[in-house]
Structure formats: structure tokens, C-alpha cells
Design an enzyme around this catalytic site. Structure first.
Site, PDB file in Angstrom:
ATOM      1  N   MET A  63       0.907  -1.085   0.021  1.00 19.40           N
ATOM      2  CA  MET A  63       0.163   0.092  -0.039  1.00 19.40           C
ATOM      3  C   MET A  63       0.845   1.287   0.042  1.00 19.40           C
ATOM      4  O   MET A  63       0.252   2.286  -0.806  1.00 19.40           O
ATOM      5  CB  MET A  63      -0.897  -0.029   1.202  1.00 19.40           C
ATOM      6  CG  MET A  63      -1.893   0.934   1.146  1.00 19.40           C
ATOM      7  SD  MET A  63      -2.961   1.165  -0.309  1.00 19.40           S
ATOM      8  CE  MET A  63      -3.956  -0.398   0.006  1.00 19.40           C
ATOM      9  N   CYS A  64       2.090   1.124   0.798  1.00 15.33           N
ATOM     10  CA  CYS A  64       2.730   2.262   0.753  1.00 15.33           C
ATOM     11  C   CYS A  64       3.208   2.771  -0.806  1.00 15.33           C
ATOM     12  O   CYS A  64       3.627   3.818  -0.750  1.00 15.33           O
ATOM     13  CB  CYS A  64       4.190   2.249   1.473  1.00 15.33           C
ATOM     14  SG  CYS A  64       5.061   0.695   1.250  1.00 15.33           S
ATOM     15  N   THR A  65       3.558   1.835  -1.443  1.00 15.39           N
ATOM     16  CA  THR A  65       3.981   1.892  -2.920  1.00 15.39           C
ATOM     17  C   THR A  65       3.017   2.397  -3.777  1.00 15.39           C
ATOM     18  O   THR A  65       3.157   3.367  -4.428  1.00 15.39           O
ATOM     19  CB  THR A  65       4.702   0.570  -3.534  1.00 15.39           C
ATOM     20  OG1 THR A  65       5.659  -0.136  -2.969  1.00 15.39           O
ATOM     21  CG2 THR A  65       5.081   0.873  -4.980  1.00 15.39           C
TER      22      THR A  65
END
Length: 300
Positions: A63-65
Site C-alpha cells: 500500500m505504501c508503494t
């Protein structure tokens, strides 16, 4: 289907399989230039559940990417699908994404292209967008034809007894040349579907403050279980208590509040047995619950 075929098996007084109750299953699948065929004789050879760990887990992007450092066109589509759609609800509050609706795909495509332009990413197309949304596996006609022919051949062998059938798994790969490899997949002694030991008690470890929803998620996502819609019940204070049932709408609504309760709030104690039923299992599964004060959840 796998569970249903195992459920059809009948045994005699000596606990030996009655051959006429066994219905063979020939299964085949492809992904791009790769494919496989297997012959399953329920109760005799490895069932589909026995070989699930042969397949790699589904690819999911961090999700951070997706949110901060997209590098691929797929990241841009996932950003719109997972983050923008729930925020903007472009077609109404109660409307979820429909991968077969051209208007939905077009909206996601346009937003994904805006995201791609912002991060200087190319390659966001309608086809790719629909493929990411629907998780479409690429298909190659020649591979499909080879696997289909192999499946039909195995059916012919079983129907006519003209040759010995495949025993029991075949891999096919034509990325560079043509390569096939056959081997005998072994039955898992603790298979939840076809093993006679599947009725034995298994251990499930959780924190005392874990929610019932955590248990449900674990049963659905763990490689050891991979259930679809598990229903749970247990003996609490001498009475059988339904913890959660998804298959019946009225019971689902009645037991839904339990999902946000901790296991201790539900009256469950360490050493207690939980009965789990699911469409993926031919028989109920008994889990021995072990509660700890700080250990993370895990299953044995």
C-alpha cells in the site's frame, strides 16, 4: 467441487474405499505460456487441496508503494481502485466496482492516466486497467489447446482403459521451446479435505484481545485453511453458542456484532474447542483454541 467429490466417497465395514463411489476429476489450467494437468482420484491420490501450496501467492502491491511511490502502470490502477474509488464514489454511495461495466473501467482508466502522468509512468491502457481490476490472467491460445488436449486424453484413458492414466500431475511450459514434466503429487496426511486425519483437532493460537473478526480473516487468508465463508460455533457455559454464520442471511445479521468482540468477551477460554464449517471442507473442522497474553496469532 473438490470437497463434493470427496464427500461422495463411501467405505465398507473394513474402512476400505468402495471403488464405485469414486468419481475421477481431470483438472487443467493455464497462465500465459505455462499450464498444468492433473488426474485426481478422490480418496486414492492427492486432491486439489493437497497441492495448493505448489502455487505462488497472489501478487499484491504494498500500500505504501501504491499511495506514495508508484513505479508501474499497475500501481496507478490499484491506486484508483483501492483509494480513489472509495473516497469519491463516482457512481453512487452503494455502487461497487464492476469490472464488466465499461463506464466504471473508463473512469478508473482516466484517473489512472492522471496518476501516471504525475509520476511520469507510461503504459496505462484500457486493456491493462480492466486486467488489473478483474485480475485477468493472460491466456495464449496455443497453451490452452495443448492443455485442453491433454485433459481430453486423460478422460479417454479413464473411460476406455486403453492406457494407464497420468499419475498424477503434469507441468507444461513453452516459454523457451517445449518442456513437460510429470510427477506424482503425494497426499497430505493432514489435508482438510481428503485426509481421514482431517477430523483430528488442530491448534489455533491467538491473543486474548484478538477479535473474532481476526479469527475469521485468519481462516480465510491462511495457506493452511483458505476458507471461503467459515462459520464458527463453540460450547460456552454448557450451551452451544453460534459465534458467526455467513451462509444464512438471518444468522449472519444476528451474529455480525460478534465480529468486533474479543474472544474473551465471547466467553472463549484457552483449551476450548471451536467447530468450523465451510463450503471448502467436506467435514466440520475442530480447532483447539490457545489464548496467550501477548503472542501473535498463528496456526499449527
Amino acid at each position: 467441487m473438490n470437497s463434493m467429490l470427496v464427500g461422495l466417497l463411501r467405505y465398507d465395514n473394513n474402512n476400505e474405499l468402495i471403488p464405485t463411489s469414486m468419481v475421477p476429476l481431470i483438472d487443467g489450467g493455464t497462465e500465459g505460456f505455462k499450464g498444468n494437468v492433473r488426474v485426481v482420484l478422490p480418496g486414492i491420490t492427492a486432491c486439489i487441496e493437497c497441492t495448493l501450496d505448489l502455487y505462488p501467492p497472489q501478487v499484491n502491491f504494498p500500500m505504501c508503494t501504491i499511495a506514495h511511490t508508484p513505479r508501474l502502470p499497475e500501481h496507478c490502477v490499484e491506486y484508483v481502485k483501492l483509494l480513489l474509488w472509495p473516497q469519491e464514489k463516482p457512481f453512487g454511495l452503494e455502487v461497487n466496482i464492476d469490472g464488466d461495466d465499461p463506464q466504471h473501467i473508463q473512469w478508473i482508466l482516466e484517473k489512472a492516466q492522471e496518476r501516471a502522468t504525475e509520476f511520469n509512468i507510461s503504459g496505462v491502457s484500457y486493456r491493462l486497467t480492466q486486467g488489473v481490476v478483474k485480475r485477468i490472467i493472460p491466456a495464449v491460445a496455443s497453451t490452452n489447446a495443448v492443455i485442453a488436449a491433454a485433459c481430453v486424453t486423460e478422460v479417454f484413458k479413464l473411460a476406455t482403459s486403453c492406457r494407464m492414466h497420468l499419475s498424477n500431475y503434469m507441468n507444461f511450459n513453452d516459454i523457451e521451446g517445449v518442456y513437460t514434466y510429470s510427477f506424482e503429487a503425494e497426499r497430505k496426511a493432514d489435508c482438510l479435505i481428503c485426509s481421514k486425519d482431517s477430523l483430528s483437532t488442530k491448534t489455533l493460537e491467538f491473543n486474548e484481545q484478538s477479535l473474532l473478526d481476526d479469527v475469521i480473516s485468519h481462516l480465510m487468508n491462511s495457506p493452511n485453511y483458505q476458507m471461503k465463508s467459515p462459520g464458527l460455533s463453540a460450547m460456552v457455559n454448557g450451551h452451544n453458542k453460534t459465534l458467526y454464520i455467513q451462509s444464512v442471511q438471518s444468522l449472519k445479521e444476528a451474529t455480525k456484532p460478534n465480529l468486533k468482540k474479543t474472544l474473551t468477551e465471547l466467553g472463549l477460554q484457552s483449551g476450548q474447542r471451536i467447530i468450523v464449517v465451510d463450503v471448502t471442507a467436506a467435514n466440520p473442522l475442530t480447532l483447539n483454541l490457545v489464548l496467550s497474553s501477548a503472542a501473535p496469532q498463528m496456526s499449527v
